[in-house]
Write a protein that holds these residues in place. Structure first.
Motif, PDB file in Angstrom:
ATOM      1  N   THR A  51       0.834  -1.209   0.000  1.00 56.99           N
ATOM      2  CA  THR A  51       0.000   0.000   0.000  1.00 56.99           C
ATOM      3  C   THR A  51       0.868   1.260   0.000  1.00 56.99           C
ATOM      4  O   THR A  51       0.542   2.249  -0.666  1.00 56.99           O
ATOM      5  N   VAL A 105      -6.650  -3.176  -1.123  1.00 53.45           N
ATOM      6  CA  VAL A 105      -7.635  -4.040  -1.790  1.00 53.45           C
ATOM      7  C   VAL A 105      -7.850  -5.297  -0.950  1.00 53.45           C
ATOM      8  O   VAL A 105      -7.063  -5.601  -0.058  1.00 53.45           O
ATOM      9  N   ARG A 130      -7.314  -7.157  -9.391  1.00 45.20           N
ATOM     10  CA  ARG A 130      -7.839  -6.863  -8.048  1.00 45.20           C
ATOM     11  C   ARG A 130      -7.729  -5.351  -7.806  1.00 45.20           C
ATOM     12  O   ARG A 130      -6.670  -4.771  -8.018  1.00 45.20           O
ATOM     13  N   GLY A 131      -8.845  -4.758  -7.423  1.00 43.75           N
ATOM     14  CA  GLY A 131      -8.875  -3.315  -7.171  1.00 43.75           C
ATOM     15  C   GLY A 131      -9.323  -2.505  -8.379  1.00 43.75           C
ATOM     16  O   GLY A 131      -9.462  -1.290  -8.293  1.00 43.75           O
ATOM     17  N   ASP A 134     -12.717  -1.561  -7.192  1.00 41.56           N
ATOM     18  CA  ASP A 134     -12.702  -1.196  -5.762  1.00 41.56           C
ATOM     19  C   ASP A 134     -11.266  -1.029  -5.291  1.00 41.56           C
ATOM     20  O   ASP A 134     -10.722  -1.941  -4.724  1.00 41.56           O
ATOM     21  N   LYS A 136      -9.124   1.271  -7.522  1.00 39.67           N
ATOM     22  CA  LYS A 136      -7.934   1.917  -8.087  1.00 39.67           C
ATOM     23  C   LYS A 136      -8.247   2.729  -9.343  1.00 39.67           C
ATOM     24  O   LYS A 136      -7.541   3.706  -9.622  1.00 39.67           O
ATOM     25  N   GLU A 169     -10.324  -1.970   3.832  1.00 37.75           N
ATOM     26  CA  GLU A 169     -10.889  -3.320   3.684  1.00 37.75           C
ATOM     27  C   GLU A 169     -10.652  -4.177   4.920  1.00 37.75           C
ATOM     28  O   GLU A 169     -11.166  -5.293   4.992  1.00 37.75           O
ATOM     29  N   ASP A 192     -15.594   5.773  -3.065  1.00 36.39           N
ATOM     30  CA  ASP A 192     -15.682   4.314  -2.897  1.00 36.39           C
ATOM     31  C   ASP A 192     -17.118   3.798  -2.995  1.00 36.39           C
ATOM     32  O   ASP A 192     -17.331   2.596  -3.056  1.00 36.39           O
ATOM     33  N   SER A 434     -16.549  -6.532  -7.243  1.00 36.04           N
ATOM     34  CA  SER A 434     -15.765  -6.009  -6.130  1.00 36.04           C
ATOM     35  C   SER A 434     -15.673  -7.072  -5.042  1.00 36.04           C
ATOM     36  O   SER A 434     -16.683  -7.693  -4.710  1.00 36.04           O
TER      37      SER A 434
END
Ligand SMILES: [Zn+2]
Length: 463
Positions: A51, A105, A130-131, A134, A136, A169, A192, A434
């Motif tokens: 992250t 994520v 992934r992401g 949700d 990115k 998350e 979001d 997502s």
């Protein structure tokens, strides 16, 4: 008034495309590249959490895009990080606009995915990874819009703060820190939540819904203990069956049907875009939430049950200690999504009353969740978001809704800051994966998403 992006570049990625790829502007390509680069970073809580690298990528992109380095901070916290860009406004007495998002994520196991979750892949008009949805792509659209405005020489009246959390998350601690930093915000625009819905058959825009409230998340533990004994000598009392009876009672319990201004608006507006049977139930429920038939229809629809009241469902169980012994313990987790207006303790009292068995210990296990009230239905954001969605797609119907899930908005709402979910993503409901397998976002959202962000950020920072 926003200047429309004029320079058109043709996007050509991959070869065998089932659907024609949208023509993207230079900004659109920048957003796509940023989304792809960030998807390749494994921003999952735990070992190898990247992250902080996502935050560094965003920081460098903003600096390259013309923002002074000292307007941006990246702060590490345990294995994650949060990022803040503060773009000072011309009128320092005005309260800031906070744009909220998250960089982390949900975990994804590559063996279950058709494509590697952390390798961004453009295919058939979608960006997979992934992401992707949700969230990115939303972050990339927001950053690209801010850079576009900076290049244009735009001068906001109020401060624009981009506040990106790093554990939305999971632990949700960084969102709480960000809310503590900006308790004076006029409003929070949370990218979001909410968004535009496209027609399943035609891909044409159907409606845009923004979120003005969310339900309270709760984990409630049930526990039964017993001395146990030899399985060859059963008794009437058995920890597992006592627990099982309580779980069936909860499953059968009809929580009171409820309506608020947001859900009423949602049911009345969204009824236009669904099947006749569902539409009729939505309209009847919006007028009289006690109508049992309408309640039954809506509660049989997973995407709508959460809007009809509090829900509680068993999500985990454990019990027993040996194949040949009477169980000494049995425990379950009940996950509740509580309708605004009730506290977690109200719901625990309700569960205690219906279970009606003092031998079952009931305890609030909720972590990192607060109870919040809906944000005002009118105000600068509800007005600006309608204009922004219609900049993306002229005449698209825009209406509010309530989210059944929890987001970083709760930390700001807890402080009394009006917070609204208004994502720049326009997609078909069937494309929303997502948290699930093969997450993707349609490339067709990039251009309207940028127009949406430019309109919204301009409006909210000037007015
Ligand atoms: Zn999210």
């Amino acid at each position: 008034m926003i200047k429309r992006i004029a320079l058109l570049l043709l996007l050509s990625i991959g070869s065998a495309q089932a659907e024609p790829l949208p023509v993207l502007t230079r900004d659109g390509l920048q957003a796509l590249t940023l989304a792809q680069t960030s998807i390749a970073l494994h921003s999952v809580s735990g070992a190898n959490n990247q992250t902080v690298d996502v935050a560094e990528l965003y920081r460098k992109t903003l600096i390259k895009g013309g923002f002074p380095a000292d307007w941006i901070t990246v702060t590490r916290l345990n294995d994650t990080a949060y990022m803040v860009l503060r773009w000072p406004g011309q009128e320092q007495e005005l309260k800031p606009l906070v744009i909220s998002g998250h960089m982390d994520v949900v975990a994804a196991s590559p063996s279950n995915w058709t494509r590697d979750p952390f390798t961004p892949i453009v295919e058939n008009g979608y960006l997979y990874g992934r992401g992707a949805s949700d969230m990115k792509m939303s972050n990339a659209l927001a950053i690209t819009a801010l850079i576009h405005l900076r290049h244009e020489g735009f001068k906001p009246k109020r401060d624009i703060v981009l506040a990106l959390s790093g554990d939305e998350e999971t632990a949700m601690k960084t969102g709480q820190i960000l809310a503590d930093m900006f308790p004076d915000a006029r409003e929070v625009l949370n990218l979001d939540v909410g968004g535009g819905t496209l027609d399943e058959a035609t891909g044409q825009p159907l409606f845009y819904s923004w979120s003005g409230a969310e339900k309270t998340y709760a984990d409630i533990g049930l526990m039964v203990t017993d001395p146990g004994g030899h399985a060859s000598e059963p008794r009437t009392r058995n920890a597992i069956t006592i627990l099982a009876k309580a779980l069936l009672t909860i499953q059968a319990h009809p929580f009171r049907p409820e309506l608020n201004a947001l859900t009423r608006s949602y049911f009345l507006n969204a009824a236009r875009f669904t099947s006749p049977k569902l539409a009729s139930a939505m309209r009847v429920f919006a007028a009289s939430p006690d109508n049992a038939q309408a309640v039954a229809v809506l509660r049989a629809t997973p995407s709508l049950v959460g809007a009809t009241g509090t829900t509680c469902v068993v999500t985990m169980i454990k019990g027993g200690h040996a194949l040949n012994a009477l169980p000494q313990h049995a425990a379950a987790n009940i996950n509740c999504r509580i309708f605004p207006g009730h506290s977690r303790s109200d719901i625990i009292h309700e569960l205690t009353a219906i279970i009606d068995d003092p031998s079952i210990h009931i305890e609030d296990h909720s972590q990192g969740s607060v109870e919040t009230q809906p944000s005002p239905l009118s105000g600068p954001l509800p007005t600006a978001v309608t204009r922004a969605a219609q900049q993306a797609y002229p005449n698209i119907p825009v209406f509010p809704t309530m989210s059944s899930g929890a987001s970083d908005s709760m930390w700001f709402r807890e402080k009394g800051v009006p917070s609204y979910g208004a994502s720049p993503i326009f997609m078909k409901a069937s494309d929303d994966f997502s948290h699930g397998l093969n997450e993707r976002v349609p490339l067709s959202t990039i251009t309207p998403g940028l127009h949406f962000m430019l309109s919204l950020v301009t409006d909210l920072s000037q007015n």
